[in-house]
Design an enzyme around this catalytic site. Structure first.
Site, PDB file in Angstrom:
ATOM      1  N   GLU A   1       0.820  -1.208   0.000  1.00  0.00           N
ATOM      2  CA  GLU A   1       0.000   0.000   0.000  1.00  0.00           C
ATOM      3  C   GLU A   1       0.855   1.261   0.000  1.00  0.00           C
ATOM      4  O   GLU A   1       1.794   1.391   0.777  1.00  0.00           O
ATOM      5  CB  GLU A   1      -0.909   0.047   1.239  1.00  0.00           C
ATOM      6  CG  GLU A   1      -1.665   1.369   1.302  1.00  0.00           C
ATOM      7  CD  GLU A   1      -2.547   1.533   2.522  1.00  0.00           C
ATOM      8  OE1 GLU A   1      -2.563   0.634   3.380  1.00  0.00           O
ATOM      9  OE2 GLU A   1      -3.224   2.567   2.600  1.00  0.00           O
TER      10      GLU A   1
ATOM     11  N   ASP B   1       9.568   5.324  15.404  1.00  0.00           N
ATOM     12  CA  ASP B   1       9.434   6.748  15.178  1.00  0.00           C
ATOM     13  C   ASP B   1       9.871   7.466  16.449  1.00  0.00           C
ATOM     14  O   ASP B   1       9.349   7.207  17.526  1.00  0.00           O
ATOM     15  CB  ASP B   1       7.962   7.068  14.858  1.00  0.00           C
ATOM     16  CG  ASP B   1       7.750   8.551  14.586  1.00  0.00           C
ATOM     17  OD1 ASP B   1       8.756   9.257  14.394  1.00  0.00           O
ATOM     18  OD2 ASP B   1       6.591   8.989  14.578  1.00  0.00           O
TER      19      ASP B   1
ATOM     20  N   ASP C   1      10.494  11.323  17.924  1.00  0.00           N
ATOM     21  CA  ASP C   1      10.169  12.692  17.557  1.00  0.00           C
ATOM     22  C   ASP C   1      10.561  13.615  18.704  1.00  0.00           C
ATOM     23  O   ASP C   1      10.257  13.332  19.863  1.00  0.00           O
ATOM     24  CB  ASP C   1       8.656  12.760  17.313  1.00  0.00           C
ATOM     25  CG  ASP C   1       8.266  14.046  16.626  1.00  0.00           C
ATOM     26  OD1 ASP C   1       7.643  13.953  15.568  1.00  0.00           O
ATOM     27  OD2 ASP C   1       8.600  15.129  17.147  1.00  0.00           O
TER      28      ASP C   1
END
Lengths: 500, 451
Positions: free
Chosen positions: B71, B136, B138
Site C-alpha cells: 500500500e 518513530d 520525535d
C-alpha cells in the site's frame, strides 16, 4: 434424537477430501502417553452424535468460564482455583501416576472435544481469537499443574527447536544471564537457547537475555515457551480449519450442532424460560413487582426507584429494566400494565404512541421480532454509559464514590462499614462485579450460611448477570419451593426415560 | 498541520478514493517555494530514487507481490488523503505520483491481495501480511526536557537526543534481536524513523512487534505523572549497555546544553525523583537560597548532600538507582510505540520532501549518527538549483549533480545488501520447503482438515 447414529459416514467423506488435498494421510487410532495434548493429530475414531455434542458442551462450559473470569479481572490465583474446580467437574484429566482407570477415556474426551470446538469456532476471526485465548489459558493451567516428571516428558515429546546451552557458554555469559534473571543469587543450572520470536512474552518483559536474535531461557521459564508454541500452533491450525470449512461435505447432522456450540460461546447471557415463569409457585405480575424489590441488584433497584420517583424512565433505562423484568418472568401483557401504570403522568395516547411499541419490541413482537435477552453485567458496564438524567448502567461503575455509598446505605440497606469499604476497594480496582457480589453476600449472609450448613449449596460462582442475582436471591429466600420444583423436574425426567 | 504523524488504519476506515475534477482543479499553490507544486513535480521527475525505492520494497529485480501488493498512501496538495494505492511496477508508481503530484506519500504494509481489489474481497481475505518493523522518534516527545527549542523547532543541541536514541536503538536491534538491515531516516523536521527490513522483521505479527516495542521502551506515562521509569534491578543487560551510552553524554547533552533544572519549578521535578526525603529537603533549602544554580551544580549537589551524612538512614543503593532512573528519564529514547506495534501503520517514505521544511527525508548513517546534521540536509529548492548550476556532463543522472548523491548512494548500498541477503535466503528456503514437502507426505499434515 437418541438414536445411536454415528458421524462416521460423514467423516469418511471428509477424509477423502482431505486426502486428495494433502496427498495422502494415514489415520490411526491415537494413544495418549501424556496427560497433556498439543492437539497436533486429529481424532479418527467413530463417535456417536451424542458424545459429539456432550463432550463439546463440557469443554465449552470450561472455556466460557475462563472468558468470564478474564473479563472479571480475576487474579491468576483466583483463576487457578476456579479452573481446578471446573475441570474436576467438566473435563477431568488425571496424571499417569494416578493409575486411574478412566485415563484413556478422559484423554479421549479432551482430545475430541478440542477438535470439535475447533470446527465450531474456526468460522470467524473473532471466534478464532477468543477460542485460541481461552484454550491457551486452559493449556497453561494444565501445564502448570502437571506433575513435574510428566511435564518434562511431555515437553521433550514436542521436539521444539531449542538448544541446551553448553556449560562453557553458560559460564561465559554468567553475568548477563544473572542480570536478566532479575538478580537471583544463583544461576539456574539449565538454560536453553531459542529464537526470540518463540518467546515474545519473555522478551516483552525483559525476562531473558537476548543475543543476536536468540533468547536465553532458563528452564524455569520453559512453560512460557511451551505455551507460546501451543498458541502459535493452534492459531495456524485454526486458520487452516477455517479455510477447509467451506469444503466440509456435510449432511445436516453436524452443522447445526456446530452452529449451536459457537452461539453458546458468547458473553454470558441469561436465557429466559420460554414458559415465562421462573419462580416455582409464584407468578409475577405487574402488581407483585414492588414486593420483590429486596431481590433486585443495585442497578435494577435504582431504575425502579427512579421510575417511581419520576414516573418516567429514559430510553436505555426502559430497555434495561424491561428486559430484566422479562427475564424474571413478567409476561408482555403484565409488562404493558406495569409500564402504563408506572408512567402515570403520561397521557394515554402518548404512551400508546411512544412507549407501547418499545415494550412490545423488547419482547420480540414488533419490528425485526428479535427475542432480546436481558442485559448482562458486561453489556451494562460497557455499553452506553448513562448520561444526564439517565438511570441505567451499573451503580458500582457509574456512580461517584459518595453517591454509591449513600445509595448502598439507604436503598440497599448496607450498614456494615467493612462491606462499604470493601466495595470502595473493589471499585478502585475496577472490579465492579466484586462490589456487587460483596453486597449480595452480605445481604444474604444468613441464608448462605444456612445453605452451606445444609450442604445443599451449589458451587459458588460470581454473579455476572442481574437476572442471576435476582434468581439466586429469590431462591435463597425460598429454599422449600426450589426443592419442590427440583423434585418435580426429576420426576419428569424419570418418566421420559421410562418412555424411551 | 505537517506533523510527522502517521495514520493508523481503522478496519472500516474508508478512503477518499478518487478526486473529482473540481477538486483536482483547485490544487492550492502554497506560498512557500518548496511546496510549490512545480517544485515537487520537478523533484519527483528528476531526483526521486524510484528504482532504488522499488528494489528496497520488492527484494528482487522482478516485480513481486512484495511490491505489487504494497500500500501507498498519498497526501495531495489540497490535503486529501488517498489510501490503498498500489502499483505493478515502479514506472507506474512514478507516473501516478507525477500525475497527482502529492505533497508527500507514505508506505503501508503488503497485503494478502492487491489493495486496489480490496472492495471486492472479504475482510478475511484482504489483510496486511507483512511490513518493515518501524520506529518513530520525535523531538516533541522531549519537550519537557529540552529547553533550547519547542514544538517543531530543532537545533544542534536538541538533535543530540535523536543521536543518542539512534545509538541505543541500533545496537539493541542488532546485538539483541539479531536484525541486520536497519535503515535510519531523517523525518524531515524534528525526528527520525527506523526501518528494520530483515525478512524476519517484516513477517512479525502485532504481538511480536509489541514485544519488541516493550523491550525497548523505558519511559512510560505522561509528563504530568509521577515517576516515569520503573526498572527492575539488577538492570537487564540491554539497559546496562544503554546506561553506558547515556552516562557518556548526559553531562554535555542534558546538564550543560539543556540545563533542565535551572528554574526552581523545574528542579522540583528532580527533587520529586529522589526517594530520600531528608536529602530532598536539604537540597530544596540549598537551592532556595540560590535559585538559579545551574543543572550541573544541582546534579553534583545530590552527591554532596548525601555525603554530608545528613540522612542518617541513607540508602546508597537506592540513591544510585534514583540517579540512574533520572538519567534514563532525561535521555533514553522516547519511542512512539503505537507506530511500532501495528503491522498496518503507515510511515512516510524515505526521500520524500517534508512539506514544512522542504528538506528531503534522507537516510542517516547509524554507524556515525553524531556526524548527521539535520540543518544541513539539502532542501528541494536547493537541489533543483544545483542541477541547474551543473553544466556539461550530460550523461550524469540528475541526482548525481546534487548534494543528494551521497544519500542516494548510501540507500543503494543498503538496498543492495538487503536484496543480496534476500535472494540467498529465498534459495535456502526453497530447498528447505522441498525437503519438508517430501517429509510431510506422512500423517499429521491432513490433520487440520479433519478432526
Amino acid at each position: 434424537m437418541y438414536k445411536r447414529d454415528t458421524a462416521a459416514a460423514t467423516r469418511r467423506r471428509v477424509n477423502q477430501a482431505g486426502r486428495r488435498h494433502f496427498d495422502g494421510g494415514k489415520f490411526q487410532p491415537v494413544d495418549y502417553p501424556h496427560r497433556l495434548n498439543f492437539y497436533t493429530t486429529p481424532p479418527t475414531e467413530e463417535v456417536t452424535l451424542d458424545e459429539f455434542e456432550q463432550w463439546a458442551i463440557q469443554r465449552l462450559k470450561v472455556l466460557t468460564e475462563i472468558e468470564s473470569a478474564l473479563f472479571r479481572n480475576k487474579t491468576p490465583d483466583e483463576l487457578k482455583s476456579i479452573l481446578n474446580d471446573l475441570l474436576k467437574r467438566h473435563l477431568p484429566l488425571d496424571a499417569n501416576s494416578s493409575r486411574s482407570e478412566s485415563l484413556t477415556a478422559q484423554r479421549r474426551t479432551d482430545h475430541y472435544s478440542h477438535f470439535i470446538l475447533r470446527l465450531a469456532f474456526a468460522r470467524s476471526d473473532e471466534l478464532r481469537k477468543r477460542f485460541s485465548k481461552a484454550e491457551t489459558i486452559l493449556f497453561r493451567h494444565r501445564l502448570m499443574t502437571d506433575d513435574g516428571l510428566e511435564r518434562e516428558g511431555f515437553i521433550a515429546s514436542l521436539g521444539l527447536d531449542w538448544e541446551r546451552l553448553s556449560d562453557d557458554e553458560r559460564s561465559e555469559l554468567e553475568s548477563e544471564l544473572k542480570a536478566a534473571s532479575g538478580g537471583k543469587k544463583n544461576l539456574e543450572p539449565t538454560y536453553y537457547k531459542i529464537d526470540w520470536e518463540k518467546v515474545p512474552e519473555l522478551v516483552e518483559r525483559r525476562m531473558v537475555f537476548l543475543k543476536r536474535g536468540m533468547a536465553y531461557v532458563p528452564a524455569s521459564l520453559q512453560t512460557a515457551v511451551v505455551v507460546g508454541e501451543f498458541t502459535n500452533h493452534l492459531d495456524r491450525a485454526l486458520e487452516l480449519t477455517a479455510r477447509a470449512l467451506p469444503r466440509l461435505d456435510e449432511d445436516e447432522r453436524l452443522i447445526p450442532i456446530l452452529n449451536h456450540l459457537s452461539h453458546g460461546f458468547t458473553a454470558p447471557e441469561f436465557t429466559s424460560d420460554p414458559n415465562g415463569t421462573h419462580l416455582p409457585g409464584t407468578a409475577i405480575t405487574a402488581a407483585s413487582i414492588d414486593s420483590l424489590l429486596q431481590h433486585f441488584p443495585a442497578c435494577m433497584l435504582h431504575l425502579h426507584t427512579t421510575l417511581r420517583r419520576n414516573k418516567h424512565l429514559k430510553h436505555f433505562g426502559r430497555l434495561q429494566y424491561t428486559l430484566f423484568l422479562k427475564g424474571i418472568g413478567l409476561s408482555v401483557e403484565e409488562a404493558l400494565i406495569f409500564w402504563r401504570s408506572s408512567f402515570s403522568a403520561t397521557p394515554e395516547d402518548k404512551f400508546n404512541k411512544e412507549y407501547r411499541y418499545n415494550i412490545r419490541h423488547a419482547y420480540g413482537l414488533e419490528g425485526n421480532r428479535r427475542d432480546y435477552k436481558p442485559h448482562s453485567c458486561q453489556q451494562i458496564l460497557l455499553e452506553h454509559a448513562p448520561g444526564n438524567g439517565e438511570a441505567h448502567g451499573c451503580p458500582y461503575r457509574h456512580f461517584g464514590p459518595d453517591n454509591l455509598r449513600a445509595f448502598l446505605q439507604t436503598q440497599m440497606g448496607v450498614t456494615d462499614s467493612s462491606v462499604l469499604q470493601g466495595v470502595k476497594n473493589d471499585n478502585e480496582a475496577r472490579k465492579y462485579h466484586l462490589g456487587c457480589n460483596r453486597v449480595f453476600e452480605w445481604k444474604h449472609r444468613e441464608e448462605l450460611k444456612r445453605e452451606k450448613e445444609s450442604g445443599k449449596g451449589t458451587v459458588k460462582e460470581t454473579i455476572i448477570h442481574p437476572n442471576e442475582y435476582f434468581l439466586r436471591s429469590w431462591e435463597l429466600a425460598h429454599p422449600d419451593e426450589v426443592q419442590e420444583a427440583a423434585k418435580k423436574m426429576e420426576g419428569m425426567e424419570m418418566k421420559d426415560e421410562v418412555m424411551m | 498541520m505537517f506533523d510527522d504523524d502517521e495514520d493508523l488504519i481503522g478496519d472500516d476506515g474508508d478512503d477518499t478514493d478518487l478526486l473529482t475534477a473540481e477538486e483536482k482543479a483547485k490544487v492550492s499553490v502554497k506560498d512557500a517555494s518548496f511546496s510549490d507544486p512545480q517544485v515537487m513535480y520537478a523533484f519527483y521527475q528528476r531526483l526521486f530514487p524510484w528504482r532504488q525505492l522499488f528494489q528496497w520494497l520488492n527484494h528482487s529485480p522482478i516485480p513481486s507481490n512484495d511490491f505489487m501488493h504494497r500500500e501507498f498512501a498519498f497526501t495531495l496538495q489540497n490535503e486529501a488523503y488517498l489510501r490503498y494505492q498500489s502499483f505493478p511496477t515502479f514506472e507506474t508508481l512514478r507516473k501516478e505520483v507525477l500525475r497527482l503530484n502529492p505533497s508527500r506519500f507514505e508506505i503501508g504494509p503488503v497485503y494478502s491481495a492487491n489493495p486496489r481489489d480490496r472492495k471486492a474481497l472479504r475482510k478475511a481475505v484482504f489483510k496486511p501480511i507483512n511490513k518493515e518493523l518501524v520506529f518513530d522518534i520525535d523531538l516533541t516527545d522531549y519537550d519537557d526536557v529540552r529547553t533550547c527549542c519547542d514544538k517543531a523547532n530543532i537545533c544542534e543541541k536538541c538533535w543530540q537526543f535523536i543521536t543518542v536514541a539512534i545509538k541505543i536503538m541500533d545496537v539493541a536491534l542488532r546485538e539483541d534481536l539479531g536484525f541486520k538491515h536497519i535503515m535510519w531516516v531523517y523525518s524531515g523536521r524534528r525526528g527520525a524513523h527506523a526501518w528494520v527490513c530483515d525478512k524476519k522483521a517484516r513477517q512479525m505479527d502485532d504481538g511480536k512487534r509489541k514485544a519488541v516495542a516493550a523491550y525497548l521502551e523505558v519511559i512510560r506515562g505522561g509528563a504530568q505523572g509521577g515517576k516515569r521509569v520503573h526498572l527492575r534491578r539488577p538492570l537487564h543487560p540491554h539497559l546496562t549497555r544503554s546506561m553506558d551510552v547515556l552516562k557518556d553524554s548526559f553531562t554535555t547533552d542534558v546538564l550543560i546544553n539543556q540545563d533542565p533544572w535551572r528554574e526552581p519549578e523545574k528542579s522540583a521535578r528532580l527533587l520529586h525523583l529522589i526517594s530520600d526525603k531528608t536529602i530532598t529537603e536539604a537540597l530544596r533549602e540549598k537551592w532556595n537560597s540560590e535559585p538559579s544554580r545551574s543543572s550541573v551544580k544541582k546534579w553534583a549537589d545530590i552527591d554532596e548532600v548525601a555525603k554530608s551524612g545528613i540522612s542518617r538512614h541513607l540508602n546508597v543503593q537506592q540513591l544510585r538507582e534514583n540517579k540512574q532512573d533520572i538519567v534514563f528519564e532525561y535521555l533514553y529514547p522516547r519511542l512512539d510505540v503505537e507506530v511500532s506495534k501495528h503491522l498496518n501503520h503507515l510511515l512516510k517514505s524515505p526521500f520524500v520532501v517534508h512539506p514544512g521544511t522542504g528538506r528531503v527525508c534522507v537516510p542517516i548513517d547509524a554507524t556515525r549518527p553524531e556526524d548527521f546534521d539535520p540543518l544541513s540536509v539539502p532542501t528541494v529548492t536547493q537541489l533543483l538549483a544545483e542541477i541547474d548550476a551543473t553544466t556539461g556532463e550530460e550523461k550524469m543522472a540528475d541526482y548525481e549533480k546534487t548534494s543528494l548523491k551521497p544519500y542516494v548512494d548510501f540507500f543503494k548500498r543498503f538496498v543492495a545488501a538487503l536484496v543480496k541477503d534476500e535472494t540467498t535466503a529465498v534459495k535456502r528456503e526453497r530447498e528447505k520447503e522441498e525437503a519438508a514437502r517430501a517429509a510431510a507426505a506422512g500423517p499429521g499434515m491432513a490433520a487440520e482438515m479433519e478432526f
